[in-house]
Design an enzyme around this catalytic site. Structure first.
Site, PDB file in Angstrom:
ATOM      1  N   THR A   2       0.852  -1.204   0.000  1.00 54.10           N
ATOM      2  CA  THR A   2       0.000   0.000   0.000  1.00 54.10           C
ATOM      3  C   THR A   2       0.884   1.248   0.000  1.00 54.10           C
ATOM      4  OG1 THR A   2      -0.190   0.264   2.408  1.00 54.10           O
ATOM      5  CG2 THR A   2      -1.759  -1.264   1.334  1.00 54.10           C
TER       6      THR A   2
ATOM      7  N   TYR B  64      -0.355  12.046  14.974  1.00 54.06           N
ATOM      8  CA  TYR B  64       0.449  11.144  14.132  1.00 54.06           C
ATOM      9  C   TYR B  64       1.220  10.159  15.018  1.00 54.06           C
ATOM     10  CZ  TYR B  64       4.059   9.617  10.832  1.00 54.06           C
ATOM     11  OH  TYR B  64       4.907   8.855  10.064  1.00 54.06           O
TER      12      TYR B  64
HETATM   13  P1  NDP Z   1       4.539   9.611   0.802  1.00 58.66           P
HETATM   14  O1  NDP Z   1       3.591  10.746   1.000  1.00 58.66           O
HETATM   15  O2  NDP Z   1       5.630   9.754  -0.183  1.00 58.66           O
HETATM   16  O3  NDP Z   1       3.727   8.279   0.485  1.00 58.66           O
HETATM   17  C1  NDP Z   1       2.523   7.988   1.146  1.00 58.66           C
HETATM   18  C2  NDP Z   1       1.764   6.962   0.347  1.00 58.66           C
HETATM   19  O4  NDP Z   1       0.543   6.653   1.048  1.00 58.66           O
HETATM   20  C3  NDP Z   1       1.388   7.480  -1.029  1.00 58.66           C
HETATM   21  O5  NDP Z   1       1.597   6.471  -1.982  1.00 58.66           O
HETATM   22  C4  NDP Z   1      -0.095   7.799  -0.880  1.00 58.66           C
HETATM   23  O6  NDP Z   1      -0.779   7.594  -2.104  1.00 58.66           O
HETATM   24  C5  NDP Z   1      -0.531   6.733   0.129  1.00 58.66           C
HETATM   25  N1  NDP Z   1      -1.784   7.099   0.779  1.00 58.66           N
HETATM   26  C6  NDP Z   1      -1.995   8.089   1.682  1.00 58.66           C
HETATM   27  N2  NDP Z   1      -3.306   8.142   1.999  1.00 58.66           N
HETATM   28  C7  NDP Z   1      -3.927   7.161   1.278  1.00 58.66           C
HETATM   29  C8  NDP Z   1      -5.267   6.717   1.161  1.00 58.66           C
HETATM   30  N3  NDP Z   1      -6.276   7.282   1.844  1.00 58.66           N
HETATM   31  N4  NDP Z   1      -5.558   5.702   0.316  1.00 58.66           N
HETATM   32  C9  NDP Z   1      -4.566   5.124  -0.404  1.00 58.66           C
HETATM   33  N5  NDP Z   1      -3.268   5.489  -0.335  1.00 58.66           N
HETATM   34  C10 NDP Z   1      -2.962   6.508   0.498  1.00 58.66           C
HETATM   35  O7  NDP Z   1       5.135   9.318   2.263  1.00 58.66           O
HETATM   36  P2  NDP Z   1       6.138   8.190   2.801  1.00 58.66           P
HETATM   37  O8  NDP Z   1       6.615   7.310   1.732  1.00 58.66           O
HETATM   38  O9  NDP Z   1       7.115   8.904   3.648  1.00 58.66           O
HETATM   39  O10 NDP Z   1       5.151   7.402   3.778  1.00 58.66           O
HETATM   40  C11 NDP Z   1       5.069   5.985   3.816  1.00 58.66           C
HETATM   41  C12 NDP Z   1       4.961   5.545   5.268  1.00 58.66           C
HETATM   42  O11 NDP Z   1       6.172   5.859   5.935  1.00 58.66           O
HETATM   43  C13 NDP Z   1       3.849   6.225   6.052  1.00 58.66           C
HETATM   44  O12 NDP Z   1       3.155   5.264   6.817  1.00 58.66           O
HETATM   45  C14 NDP Z   1       4.605   7.190   6.956  1.00 58.66           C
HETATM   46  O13 NDP Z   1       3.898   7.448   8.149  1.00 58.66           O
HETATM   47  C15 NDP Z   1       5.880   6.415   7.197  1.00 58.66           C
HETATM   48  N6  NDP Z   1       7.012   7.216   7.656  1.00 58.66           N
HETATM   49  C16 NDP Z   1       7.555   8.211   6.871  1.00 58.66           C
HETATM   50  C17 NDP Z   1       8.617   8.961   7.329  1.00 58.66           C
HETATM   51  C18 NDP Z   1       9.254  10.046   6.506  1.00 58.66           C
HETATM   52  O14 NDP Z   1      10.079  10.799   7.049  1.00 58.66           O
HETATM   53  N7  NDP Z   1       8.948  10.186   5.221  1.00 58.66           N
HETATM   54  C19 NDP Z   1       9.192   8.730   8.662  1.00 58.66           C
HETATM   55  C20 NDP Z   1       8.572   7.650   9.393  1.00 58.66           C
HETATM   56  C21 NDP Z   1       7.524   6.936   8.898  1.00 58.66           C
HETATM   57  P3  NDP Z   1      -1.749   8.659  -2.821  1.00 58.66           P
HETATM   58  O15 NDP Z   1      -1.279  10.014  -2.439  1.00 58.66           O
HETATM   59  O16 NDP Z   1      -1.587   8.308  -4.262  1.00 58.66           O
HETATM   60  O17 NDP Z   1      -3.093   8.304  -2.293  1.00 58.66           O
END
Ligand code: NDP
Length: 279
Positions: free
Chosen positions: A12, A162
């Site tokens: 996901t 968060y």
């Molecule tokens: P991004 O924003 O780059 O990616 C987030 C992804 O989640 C996107 O593909 C987005 O897809 C998807 N997403 C969000 N909401 C929905 C929804 N309602 N339905 C379907 N898809 C959804 O962020 P990251 O890659 O950084 O985040 C990935 C994970 O890593 C998260 O769980 C985040 O909490 C965690 N994380 C990130 C950190 C960081 O510093 N970046 C640090 C620690 C944890 P779309 O927009 O196409 O819907």
């Protein structure tokens, strides 16, 4: 034989960031992958990146879906089973921090933001695992949740909802790990520190704002002792390790912290004792 040959992975949040890197890695290492996100354009970018790396088109299924909806989740599970016939690896990576445009933080942030945060970071994981469980039991599969060092044990006063949602996710990882290992399914998670992704843009930060914060942290060793914030592949490699039973078979219900050392330090260690004594 490739590391994930014969395996089917559903990642996901693979239209961007960490999920994109993980999907690409799984596909390059032989898995058939379902990629997903709401943004169809970015999802196509992920698909193209996978194809460009030499993976055959029939090994990739792209499903644009909103994980916050029951229909979106059903489409993901059914689509994966129809196309690939099984599910071996579920990566619950989609997530976000909901930002208040008026700048309210912590306990002052609106309860609607709390609901939205928990909806994507926690509730959608519970319901997707409920839907995927029977299929993962059939394959004796793997679940990897993407948490955050924001889940604790340190306080997270600015992005409190968060942090709370990730702390809840960590408890979910531990508890489901005990239940599902009875059926041969392993559940683990990774807790990243700061990673260069679309996370800031998704919070509504102006272009470049997240990068500015990341660069600041990189120039302060008490923020990130290893000197750099992570690239998505550095987290994807941990996800792949946890999904690979030949490498991590005895790890059950754990969260591996991948944060360049950030969470090892307390405020006191950010100050030089010898300098204090000179004052
Ligand atoms: P991004 O924003 O780059 O990616 C987030 C992804 O989640 C996107 O593909 C987005 O897809 C998807 N997403 C969000 N909401 C929905 C929804 N309602 N339905 C379907 N898809 C959804 O962020 P990251 O890659 O950084 O985040 C990935 C994970 O890593 C998260 O769980 C985040 O909490 C965690 N994380 C990130 C950190 C960081 O510093 N970046 C640090 C620690 C944890 P779309 O927009 O196409 O819907």
């Amino acid at each position: 034989m490739a590391r994930f040959s014969g395996k089917v992975a559903l990642v996901t949040g693979s239209s961007n960031g960490i999920g994109r890197a993980a999907a690409l890695l799984f596909a390059q290492q032989g898995a058939k992958v379902t990629i997903t996100g709401r943004n169809a354009e970015r999802l196509e970018e992920t698909r193209q990146a996978i194809l460009k790396s030499g993976v055959p088109a029939e090994n990739v299924l792209a499903i644009a879906a909103d994980l916050a909806t029951d229909q979106g989740q059903t489409d993901l599970i059914n689509g994966t089973l129809q196309k690939f016939g099984r599910l071996d690896i579920l990566v619950n990576n989609a997530g976000a921090a909901v930002n208040d445009p008026q700048g309210r933080m912590g306990i002052d942030q609106q309860i609607e933001d709390f609901d939205k945060t928990f909806q994507i970071n926690m509730r959608s994981v519970v319901t997707l695992v409920q839907k995927a469980k029977e299929h993962l039991i059939k394959t004796k599969g793997e679940i990897i949740n993407v948490s955050s060092i924001g889940g604790g044990p340190h306080a997270q006063p600015d992005m409190m909802y968060y942090g709370m949602s990730k702390a809840a996710l960590d408890q979910f990882t531990r508890s489901t790990a005990i239940t599902l290992i009875q059926h041969g399914v392993r559940v683990n998670s990774v807790s990243p520190g700061g990673v260069y992704t679309g996370f800031g843009e998704a919070m509504g930060f102006p272009p470049g704002a997240l990068e500015k914060i990341m660069k600041y942290f990189e120039s302060h060793k008490e923020c990130v002792p290893c000197g750099h914030m992570a690239q998505p592949i550095e987290i994807a490699q941990v996800i792949a390790f946890l999904a690979d039973r030949t490498m991590s078979s005895y790890i059950i219900g754990q969260s591996i912290i991948a944060d360049g050392g950030s969470s090892l330090l307390m405020g006191m260690q950010a100050h030089d004792m010898m300098e204090i004594l000179k004052q």
